[in-house]
Design a protein around this motif. Structure first.
Motif, PDB file in Angstrom:
ATOM      1  N   GLU A   8     -12.390  -6.134   5.161  1.00  0.00           N
ATOM      2  CA  GLU A   8     -12.929  -7.017   4.110  1.00  0.00           C
ATOM      3  C   GLU A   8     -11.781  -7.278   2.980  1.00  0.00           C
ATOM      4  O   GLU A   8     -11.831  -8.307   2.472  1.00  0.00           O
ATOM      5  N   SER A   9     -10.728  -6.307   2.538  1.00  0.00           N
ATOM      6  CA  SER A   9      -9.964  -6.504   1.848  1.00  0.00           C
ATOM      7  C   SER A   9      -8.890  -7.520   2.422  1.00  0.00           C
ATOM      8  O   SER A   9      -8.341  -8.401   1.663  1.00  0.00           O
ATOM      9  N   VAL A 122      -1.785  -4.630   0.241  1.00  0.00           N
ATOM     10  CA  VAL A 122      -2.990  -5.723   0.349  1.00  0.00           C
ATOM     11  C   VAL A 122      -3.609  -5.941  -0.964  1.00  0.00           C
ATOM     12  O   VAL A 122      -3.641  -7.140  -1.335  1.00  0.00           O
ATOM     13  N   VAL A 123      -4.085  -5.003  -1.575  1.00  0.00           N
ATOM     14  CA  VAL A 123      -5.039  -5.131  -2.532  1.00  0.00           C
ATOM     15  C   VAL A 123      -4.384  -5.542  -3.911  1.00  0.00           C
ATOM     16  O   VAL A 123      -4.944  -6.544  -4.537  1.00  0.00           O
ATOM     17  N   LEU A 124      -3.239  -4.941  -4.124  1.00  0.00           N
ATOM     18  CA  LEU A 124      -2.505  -5.149  -5.458  1.00  0.00           C
ATOM     19  C   LEU A 124      -1.927  -6.799  -5.399  1.00  0.00           C
ATOM     20  O   LEU A 124      -1.626  -7.214  -6.266  1.00  0.00           O
ATOM     21  N   HIS A 125      -1.177  -6.953  -4.264  1.00  0.00           N
ATOM     22  CA  HIS A 125      -0.694  -8.205  -3.847  1.00  0.00           C
ATOM     23  C   HIS A 125      -1.465  -9.605  -4.034  1.00  0.00           C
ATOM     24  O   HIS A 125      -1.315 -10.472  -4.398  1.00  0.00           O
ATOM     25  N   GLY A 126      -2.682  -9.017  -3.205  1.00  0.00           N
ATOM     26  CA  GLY A 126      -3.776 -10.056  -3.616  1.00  0.00           C
ATOM     27  C   GLY A 126      -4.031 -10.471  -5.039  1.00  0.00           C
ATOM     28  O   GLY A 126      -4.296 -11.673  -5.399  1.00  0.00           O
ATOM     29  N   LEU A 144     -11.279  -0.478  -3.708  1.00  0.00           N
ATOM     30  CA  LEU A 144     -10.807  -0.201  -4.906  1.00  0.00           C
ATOM     31  C   LEU A 144     -10.819   1.360  -5.484  1.00  0.00           C
ATOM     32  O   LEU A 144     -10.156   1.826  -6.044  1.00  0.00           O
ATOM     33  N   ASP A 145     -11.806   2.088  -4.911  1.00  0.00           N
ATOM     34  CA  ASP A 145     -11.741   3.612  -5.039  1.00  0.00           C
ATOM     35  C   ASP A 145     -10.621   4.148  -4.249  1.00  0.00           C
ATOM     36  O   ASP A 145     -10.156   4.957  -5.088  1.00  0.00           O
ATOM     37  N   ARG A 180      -7.943  -0.626 -14.474  1.00  0.00           N
ATOM     38  CA  ARG A 180      -7.441   0.778 -14.861  1.00  0.00           C
ATOM     39  C   ARG A 180      -6.555   0.845 -13.535  1.00  0.00           C
ATOM     40  O   ARG A 180      -5.349   1.444 -13.638  1.00  0.00           O
ATOM     41  N   VAL A 181      -6.778   0.495 -12.522  1.00  0.00           N
ATOM     42  CA  VAL A 181      -6.100   0.549 -11.149  1.00  0.00           C
ATOM     43  C   VAL A 181      -4.508  -0.297 -11.411  1.00  0.00           C
ATOM     44  O   VAL A 181      -3.556   0.143 -11.110  1.00  0.00           O
ATOM     45  N   LEU A 182      -4.850  -1.560 -12.027  1.00  0.00           N
ATOM     46  CA  LEU A 182      -3.766  -2.303 -12.076  1.00  0.00           C
ATOM     47  C   LEU A 182      -2.431  -1.516 -13.022  1.00  0.00           C
ATOM     48  O   LEU A 182      -1.324  -1.391 -13.091  1.00  0.00           O
ATOM     49  N   GLY A 183      -3.203  -0.911 -14.185  1.00  0.00           N
ATOM     50  CA  GLY A 183      -2.461  -0.269 -15.181  1.00  0.00           C
ATOM     51  C   GLY A 183      -1.741   0.793 -14.576  1.00  0.00           C
ATOM     52  O   GLY A 183      -0.632   1.138 -14.687  1.00  0.00           O
TER      53      GLY A 183
END
Length: 196
Positions: A8-9, A122-126, A144-145, A180-183
């Motif tokens: 899914e990601s 993948v998630v962060l560069h997305g 995300l978790d 929060r994850v981005l930080g």
């Protein structure tokens, strides 16, 4: 947490990739010195590297350290990058992919850690690509978790974060989980391209 499925990601990030226009190529992203076209090239390369890491392939794709100066984006990136993202997710669902050790980016690690690194990338560069090109982006809750747990586990010492994350960016405790994850990953959730 390593039972996480990347499918899914990778689909969500592939949708962002397809929404990128040629006019965006030299637009800045939250990654310093990495405009959109170089970040696309980086994502393309890491998709291949971590696909091969899942299959325990011992060769240039897994044993070459990332080198921003050598990034090249294929001309047919709109077709090949989404396909490589799909291949990445499929490879980590193959029997034995998450057992033993493997290598990616010239770093050897437990396979169960490598899959989390792949998901994190993948998630962060997305998000990086989406915010740089003005697109909506949402992360599947389970992913995300997992990424939050991974990012929180990286110490604040610069030596531990070098090559992976910048210094943590303070984010209010009641901020949305993605912020929060981005930080935790060293990104400013409020980053926007100049003029936006």
């Amino acid at each position: 947490m390593t039972s996480i499925d990347l499918t899914e990601s990778t689909r969500r990030v592939a949708a962002v990739v397809r929404g990128i226009e040629d006019a965006h190529h030299y637009a800045p992203t939250p990654c310093p010195q990495m405009p959109v076209h170089l970040l696309l090239a980086h994502l393309h390369g890491l998709a291949i590297a971590f696909r091969d890491a899942a299959r325990k392939i011992d060769g240039p794709t897994t044993h070459t350290a990332p080198d921003p100066s050598r990034l090249e984006l294929p001309e047919d990136w709109r077709e090949t990058l989404p396909a490589e993202l799909e291949n990445l997710a499929a490879a980590w669902n193959e029997t034995g992919a998450r057992t033993g050790t493997t290598t990616a980016g010239a770093q050897t690690m437990p396979a169960e850690v490598a899959v989390l690194v792949a998901l994190d990338e993948v998630v962060l560069h997305g998000w990086d690509l989406a915010v740089a090109t003005g697109q909506d982006y949402a992360v599947e809750q389970q992913a995300l978790d997992a990424v939050e747990q991974f990012c929180a586990g990286i110490p604040e010492e610069p030596g531990e974060r070098e090559g992976l994350f910048g210094p943590r960016v303070p984010v209010p405790a009641d901020a949305p989980q993605l912020d929060r994850v981005l930080g935790l990953s060293g990104r400013d959730p409020g980053w926007r391209p100049p003029g936006h």
